[in-house]
Structure formats: structure tokens, C-alpha cells
Design a protein around this motif. Structure first.
Motif, PDB file in Angstrom:
ATOM      1  N   SER A  93       0.837  -1.202   0.000  1.00  0.00           N
ATOM      2  CA  SER A  93       0.000   0.000   0.000  1.00  0.00           C
ATOM      3  C   SER A  93       0.868   1.247   0.000  1.00  0.00           C
ATOM      4  O   SER A  93       2.041   1.206   0.371  1.00  0.00           O
ATOM      5  CB  SER A  93      -0.937   0.006   1.219  1.00  0.00           C
ATOM      6  N   TYR A  94       0.265   2.339  -0.428  1.00  0.00           N
ATOM      7  CA  TYR A  94       0.967   3.616  -0.536  1.00  0.00           C
ATOM      8  C   TYR A  94       0.042   4.742  -0.057  1.00  0.00           C
ATOM      9  O   TYR A  94      -1.173   4.663  -0.184  1.00  0.00           O
ATOM     10  CB  TYR A  94       1.351   3.909  -1.990  1.00  0.00           C
ATOM     11  N   SER A  95       0.647   5.787   0.479  1.00  0.00           N
ATOM     12  CA  SER A  95      -0.091   6.993   0.795  1.00  0.00           C
ATOM     13  C   SER A  95      -0.010   7.913  -0.412  1.00  0.00           C
ATOM     14  O   SER A  95       1.041   8.028  -1.051  1.00  0.00           O
ATOM     15  CB  SER A  95       0.503   7.680   2.023  1.00  0.00           C
ATOM     16  N   GLY A  96      -1.122   8.542  -0.753  1.00  0.00           N
ATOM     17  CA  GLY A  96      -1.133   9.395  -1.931  1.00  0.00           C
ATOM     18  C   GLY A  96      -1.958  10.642  -1.727  1.00  0.00           C
ATOM     19  O   GLY A  96      -2.601  10.830  -0.684  1.00  0.00           O
ATOM     20  N   ASN A  97      -1.926  11.507  -2.738  1.00  0.00           N
ATOM     21  CA  ASN A  97      -2.727  12.731  -2.741  1.00  0.00           C
ATOM     22  C   ASN A  97      -3.578  12.760  -3.994  1.00  0.00           C
ATOM     23  O   ASN A  97      -3.141  12.359  -5.068  1.00  0.00           O
ATOM     24  CB  ASN A  97      -1.826  13.968  -2.698  1.00  0.00           C
ATOM     25  N   ARG A 106      -6.348  16.015  -1.284  1.00  0.00           N
ATOM     26  CA  ARG A 106      -6.758  15.239  -0.110  1.00  0.00           C
ATOM     27  C   ARG A 106      -6.034  13.905  -0.112  1.00  0.00           C
ATOM     28  O   ARG A 106      -5.675  13.370  -1.160  1.00  0.00           O
ATOM     29  CB  ARG A 106      -8.269  15.029  -0.080  1.00  0.00           C
ATOM     30  N   LEU A 107      -5.835  13.375   1.083  1.00  0.00           N
ATOM     31  CA  LEU A 107      -5.094  12.126   1.225  1.00  0.00           C
ATOM     32  C   LEU A 107      -5.929  10.932   0.759  1.00  0.00           C
ATOM     33  O   LEU A 107      -7.137  10.886   1.005  1.00  0.00           O
ATOM     34  CB  LEU A 107      -4.677  11.926   2.669  1.00  0.00           C
ATOM     35  N   VAL A 108      -5.274   9.992   0.112  1.00  0.00           N
ATOM     36  CA  VAL A 108      -5.919   8.753  -0.293  1.00  0.00           C
ATOM     37  C   VAL A 108      -4.989   7.581   0.019  1.00  0.00           C
ATOM     38  O   VAL A 108      -3.775   7.759   0.182  1.00  0.00           O
ATOM     39  CB  VAL A 108      -6.270   8.736  -1.795  1.00  0.00           C
ATOM     40  N   ASP A 109      -5.569   6.403   0.101  1.00  0.00           N
ATOM     41  CA  ASP A 109      -4.797   5.169   0.215  1.00  0.00           C
ATOM     42  C   ASP A 109      -4.795   4.476  -1.143  1.00  0.00           C
ATOM     43  O   ASP A 109      -5.850   4.336  -1.777  1.00  0.00           O
ATOM     44  CB  ASP A 109      -5.401   4.241   1.267  1.00  0.00           C
ATOM     45  N   ILE A 110      -3.617   4.056  -1.587  1.00  0.00           N
ATOM     46  CA  ILE A 110      -3.460   3.335  -2.845  1.00  0.00           C
ATOM     47  C   ILE A 110      -2.946   1.949  -2.488  1.00  0.00           C
ATOM     48  O   ILE A 110      -1.852   1.814  -1.950  1.00  0.00           O
ATOM     49  CB  ILE A 110      -2.476   4.056  -3.778  1.00  0.00           C
ATOM     50  N   THR A 111      -3.746   0.933  -2.758  1.00  0.00           N
ATOM     51  CA  THR A 111      -3.404  -0.402  -2.285  1.00  0.00           C
ATOM     52  C   THR A 111      -3.469  -1.428  -3.411  1.00  0.00           C
ATOM     53  O   THR A 111      -4.182  -1.250  -4.406  1.00  0.00           O
ATOM     54  CB  THR A 111      -4.355  -0.852  -1.162  1.00  0.00           C
ATOM     55  N   VAL A 242      -5.966  -0.092  -6.155  1.00  0.00           N
ATOM     56  CA  VAL A 242      -7.252   0.441  -5.714  1.00  0.00           C
ATOM     57  C   VAL A 242      -7.007   1.766  -5.001  1.00  0.00           C
ATOM     58  O   VAL A 242      -6.072   1.881  -4.191  1.00  0.00           O
ATOM     59  CB  VAL A 242      -7.955  -0.530  -4.740  1.00  0.00           C
ATOM     60  N   VAL A 243      -7.834   2.766  -5.266  1.00  0.00           N
ATOM     61  CA  VAL A 243      -7.714   4.073  -4.617  1.00  0.00           C
ATOM     62  C   VAL A 243      -8.964   4.311  -3.763  1.00  0.00           C
ATOM     63  O   VAL A 243     -10.090   4.210  -4.257  1.00  0.00           O
ATOM     64  CB  VAL A 243      -7.554   5.207  -5.647  1.00  0.00           C
ATOM     65  N   SER A 244      -8.747   4.619  -2.492  1.00  0.00           N
ATOM     66  CA  SER A 244      -9.858   4.886  -1.576  1.00  0.00           C
ATOM     67  C   SER A 244      -9.474   6.014  -0.626  1.00  0.00           C
ATOM     68  O   SER A 244      -8.308   6.398  -0.542  1.00  0.00           O
ATOM     69  CB  SER A 244     -10.222   3.619  -0.782  1.00  0.00           C
ATOM     70  N   ALA A 245     -10.462   6.527   0.097  1.00  0.00           N
ATOM     71  CA  ALA A 245     -10.213   7.596   1.064  1.00  0.00           C
ATOM     72  C   ALA A 245      -9.219   7.120   2.118  1.00  0.00           C
ATOM     73  O   ALA A 245      -9.209   5.946   2.513  1.00  0.00           O
ATOM     74  CB  ALA A 245     -11.517   8.027   1.720  1.00  0.00           C
ATOM     75  N   SER A 246      -8.382   8.014   2.580  1.00  0.00           N
ATOM     76  CA  SER A 246      -7.284   7.657   3.468  1.00  0.00           C
ATOM     77  C   SER A 246      -7.733   7.533   4.925  1.00  0.00           C
ATOM     78  O   SER A 246      -8.526   8.335   5.423  1.00  0.00           O
ATOM     79  CB  SER A 246      -6.166   8.705   3.387  1.00  0.00           C
ATOM     80  N   THR A 247      -7.232   6.503   5.585  1.00  0.00           N
ATOM     81  CA  THR A 247      -7.419   6.347   7.026  1.00  0.00           C
ATOM     82  C   THR A 247      -6.085   5.978   7.658  1.00  0.00           C
ATOM     83  O   THR A 247      -5.224   5.386   7.018  1.00  0.00           O
ATOM     84  CB  THR A 247      -8.440   5.239   7.347  1.00  0.00           C
ATOM     85  N   GLN A 248      -5.934   6.352   8.910  1.00  0.00           N
ATOM     86  CA  GLN A 248      -4.727   6.017   9.657  1.00  0.00           C
ATOM     87  C   GLN A 248      -4.969   4.723  10.427  1.00  0.00           C
ATOM     88  O   GLN A 248      -5.967   4.605  11.139  1.00  0.00           O
ATOM     89  CB  GLN A 248      -4.388   7.159  10.621  1.00  0.00           C
ATOM     90  N   PRO A 249      -4.110   3.716  10.291  1.00  0.00           N
ATOM     91  CA  PRO A 249      -4.374   2.423  10.931  1.00  0.00           C
ATOM     92  C   PRO A 249      -4.468   2.524  12.446  1.00  0.00           C
ATOM     93  O   PRO A 249      -3.813   3.365  13.074  1.00  0.00           O
ATOM     94  CB  PRO A 249      -3.194   1.554  10.504  1.00  0.00           C
TER      95      PRO A 249
END
Length: 431
Positions: A93-97, A106-111, A242-249
């Protein structure tokens, strides 16, 4: 100098030489400047088909958000500069904008559906088992399978078409759930029907492949956050990303302040309760939980970050879905991420408090350990122990959870750190 050359041009006898001299030298600025500059080319990411997984399509998730990548409206990490290189391809997974207007990000999660190693191993397994070669066209190989040929002929997605797939979501498939998958499949532009007439052969292969490898993106599509489901928003896919809204684990909050830990613990219990009892009569249960299963948005709201281990039992059609002979129907799609010999859990073996017990064993002790003064901490630890050991006693689990919630609720605070319920918490007993 420029004027002198221009004058000289008029005396050149050879027409070709005249044209050459004129082209090179007749500008009065030629001696002082270089040739006119070309428009500035904006440096960009070198997006390769291999990195995105597009070279594997249609053994992939989809292409709905590829334009965003190539237009640099999705950028990796916290980098807002476009000249930086792509991150390593082996990460899960990656953190993205993400932006829609090139101004606000805005921050997104790329997995990825699974690790690159697992993807490569599965691809090799497809080629060796179906075509007896080390490398091949994955699409050509998968199209030849008996399962996909049945998909091509089918007008509706039925339980026999997904039987034997390893996804927990499909271990107890009801027709109502499968209809919802087809009707809300977001990788096609004209979804809305329970029949698969609007799906091309390519769309069917992508949907089947996604369900076989990891149902996480499908769950985000069919149970969207805008309808109140506790999942991050699905923004799209490109290849195998897959790109989705970002969350902090949740693991990042194990050392959080006591009031934050109490708030997250209560939210966690609320989410699990809603997954067991909801208006649509679907019962959600986890087959596994860890510190990355749940995540927290920037406003403090807790969501299910990784839905890959979620199973679903349809309470309205429970009698027609408890099929225990699925092992007999395994094929290459059953073995893309797990050992083909792995046994499935029987649908009727899942208990109502299954997920609560797992969370009490794996997550809540780490989140709440040593956070509070005595005797409060002692009571919390005692109730967690009762919950964690309640494998055969649903009533005991219910009582322990109810008492734990009573203790935790007054330990929360009401301030801007909890934006999802602030300032409402100042005026309502609900919070």
C-alpha cells in the motif's frame, strides 16, 4: 549582423542555398539568441503499465481511475511535486494525494489486492497449470477455464458461479447479495441492473478476478460510506491498484491519550454491533483481525480499513446458502491467493459474537492497556478477559461488552480532536 546576412542572401545564386541561409539567419535576433524555445514540458511520473498492473489486464481490477494517474491528479506519498520518482513496486500500500481541480488535495490510500510476490506467484500458477508454460497471456488462459465459460453464458450472477472462491464474502453466497454486487459494480458506467447484460466479456473477467483474489474493493462499492456503512470511500482502480479515502491504521493509536483510546474503543464496539444488526439484514463477521483492519479518519471517525477478511451471511436467505460441499468445486480461481487444499469454514459454524471475541482478544487490550487509573483499569481488564474467553457463551460476551461500554463512555472528552461528533457532543447525550 543579421541585416548583413539578409543582404547577402539576396546575392546568393543557388535557390536552395538561398532558402537555407534565409531559414537560418534572416532574423535580426539570430546572432544574439538561440532558436525559439519549445513549450515547457512538465516533468511527470514515469507511470509504467507494469507498476500499475495494466499489463496484466484483464486479470485486474479495472481502469476507472487510470486517467487520474496519468494526468498527475493522483500523486504518491506526501509529494506534491511531479518530478519525483514512483515508490517501490513491492509495497502492498501507498499513501497518496488526490485532486479534482489541481488546487486542493486530499489524502488517499493506494493499495494492491495482494503483495507483488503473491501476484507474481499466482500469475505463474495460472500459466503453468492451464497452459503448461512459465509465462503466458493471463487473459487468454483464464478465458479457457470452465468457470469463466459459465460466466460468459450466464445472464445473472448465481451462487454456483462463485462457489469455491476463497473470499470470505462468498463462503455463504445468497442470491440477494450477488445481485447487489452486479447492480453496484462501479467499474462499469451503466450499472443498475441485477442482470449481467451490461457487462462485457472483459468486465466479467475483471469482476471474477477481483472476487477471486480480494473482495475488499467490491465491498467498498456495494456498501458505500454515503449510505452509512463503515467503509472508506471507493474512488476507483487502475490495473491492480485500488484508490480509496485515506485512514490512519488503528495501530498508530495504541499509544494515544486515554480519552482518545476510550473514544476509539467505543466506536469499535459500535461498528461491530452495526455489522451484526442492520436494516438490510446482512450479518458481517471477521475471519481475522489485526492492527491494520480498522482505521481512523482525520476527524477521529473509525472505519473498517481492510475488508478483505469480512464474511457475509444473509439473514433473509440463510436457509438457501449453507452449502458445505464447496471444496468439491475448486479450480484455478480458488487458488490464486491461498493453498488449494485450504478448508473453508462452514457457514453455520459462525456465531453471533464471533467478531466481538476476536476484537477482545487481539485489539482492545492493546488499545486500552495501562491507560487508566485504578480501579477503572482493573475493571476494564476484567471485562476484556470475560469477552475474550466467551467462545461458547454469547450471553457472557454481551454482558461484558455492555459493562465495558458503560465504563468507557464517561472517559471520553468533547473537543475538536473528535470532529466527527464535535460540537454536537456539547449539547447531546447521544455523544
Amino acid at each position: 549582423m543579421g541585416r548583413w546576412i539578409c543582404c547577402l542572401c539576396s546575392r546568393v545564386a543557388d535557390p536552395l542555398m538561398l532558402l537555407l541561409v534565409l531559414a537560418l539567419s534572416c532574423s535580426p535576433f539570430t546572432a544574439a539568441t538561440t532558436s525559439p524555445s519549445v513549450p515547457h514540458v512538465k516533468p511527470s511520473y514515469s507511470f509504467g503499465r507494469t507498476f500499475l498492473g495494466l499489463d496484466k489486464c484483464n486479470a485486474c481490477i479495472g481502469t476507472s481511475i487510470c486517467k487520474k494517474f496519468f494526468k498527475e491528479e493522483i500523486r504518491f506519498d506526501t509529494w506534491l511535486s511531479s518530478h519525483l520518482k514512483l515508490p517501490p513496486s513491492y509495497l502492498l500500500s501507498y499513501s497518496g494525494n488526490y485532486t479534482d481541480d489541481a488546487k486542493s488535495w486530499r489524502l488517499v490510500d493506494i493499495t494492491r489486492l495482494t503483495s507483488k510476490y503473491q501476484h507474481d506467484r499466482a500469475d505463474k500458477r495460472i500459466c503453468t497449470s492451464l497452459l503448461k508454460t512459465k509465462t503466458c497471456s493471463l487473459e487468454r488462459a483464464l478465458r479457457r477455464t470452465q468457470r469463466f465459460q459459465k460466466w460468459l453464458r450466464a445472464k445473472r450472477l448465481t451462487p454456483d458461479l462463485v462457489q469455491g472462491l476463497s473470499s470470505p464474502m462468498l463462503r455463504c453466497p445468497s442470491q440477494r447479495l450477488l445481485d447487489r454486487i452486479v447492480r453496484r459494480y462501479a467499474e462499469v458506467p451503466d450499472a443498475g441492473s441485477i442482470y449481467m447484460d451490461h457487462l462485457t466479456d472483459r468486465d466479467k473477467l475483471r469482476l471474477l478476478y477481483t472476487l477471486a483474489v480480494n473482495s475488499h474493493p467490491i465491498l467498498l462499492q456495494i456498501f458505500p460510506d454515503v449510505e452509512g456503512w463503515p467503509f472508506p470511500r471507493y474512488l476507483g482502480s487502475c490495473g491492480r491498484l485500488v484508490v480509496s479515502a485515506s485512514t490512519q491504521p488503528l495501530r498508530d493509536f495504541y499509544s494515544a491519550a486515554p480519552e482518545v483510546a476510550a473514544d476509539l474503543a467505543l466506536q469499535l464496539l459500535t461498528v461491530l454491533r452495526s455489522m451484526g444488526t442492520n436494516d438490510l439484514n446482512y450479518f458481517f463477521y471477521f475471519t481475522h483481525v489485526d492492527a491494520g483492519t480498522f482505521g481512523v479518519f482525520s476527524n477521529g471517525h473509525l472505519f473498517i480499513r481492510d475488508a478483505s477478511t469480512l464474511g457475509i451471511i444473509d439473514k433473509e436467505e440463510a436457509g438457501s446458502q449453507l452449502i458445505d460441499g464447496q471444496q468439491e468445486h475448486k479450480d484455478i480461481f480458488s487458488c490464486l491467493t491461498v493453498d488449494c487444499q485450504s478448508a473453508f469454514v462452514s457457514c453455520d459454524s459462525i456465531r453471533e459474537k464471533h467478531s466481538l471475541v476476536m476484537v477482545c482478544q487481539e485489539l482492545l487490550p492493546k488499545l486500552l492497556k495501562g491507560k487508566f487509573l485504578q480501579p477503572v483499569q482493573e475493571k476494564i481488564d476484567s471485562f476484556l478477559q470475560h469477552c475474550a474467553s466467551g467462545l461458547t457463551d454469547d450471553q457472557g460476551v454481551n454482558e461484558a461488552i455492555a459493562k465495558l461500554a458503560e465504563i468507557l463512555k464517561p472517559l471520553r472528552s468533547c473537543d475538536s480532536r473528535f470532529a466527527y461528533r464535535y460540537p454536537d457532543c456539547k449539547y447531546s447525550d447521544k455523544y
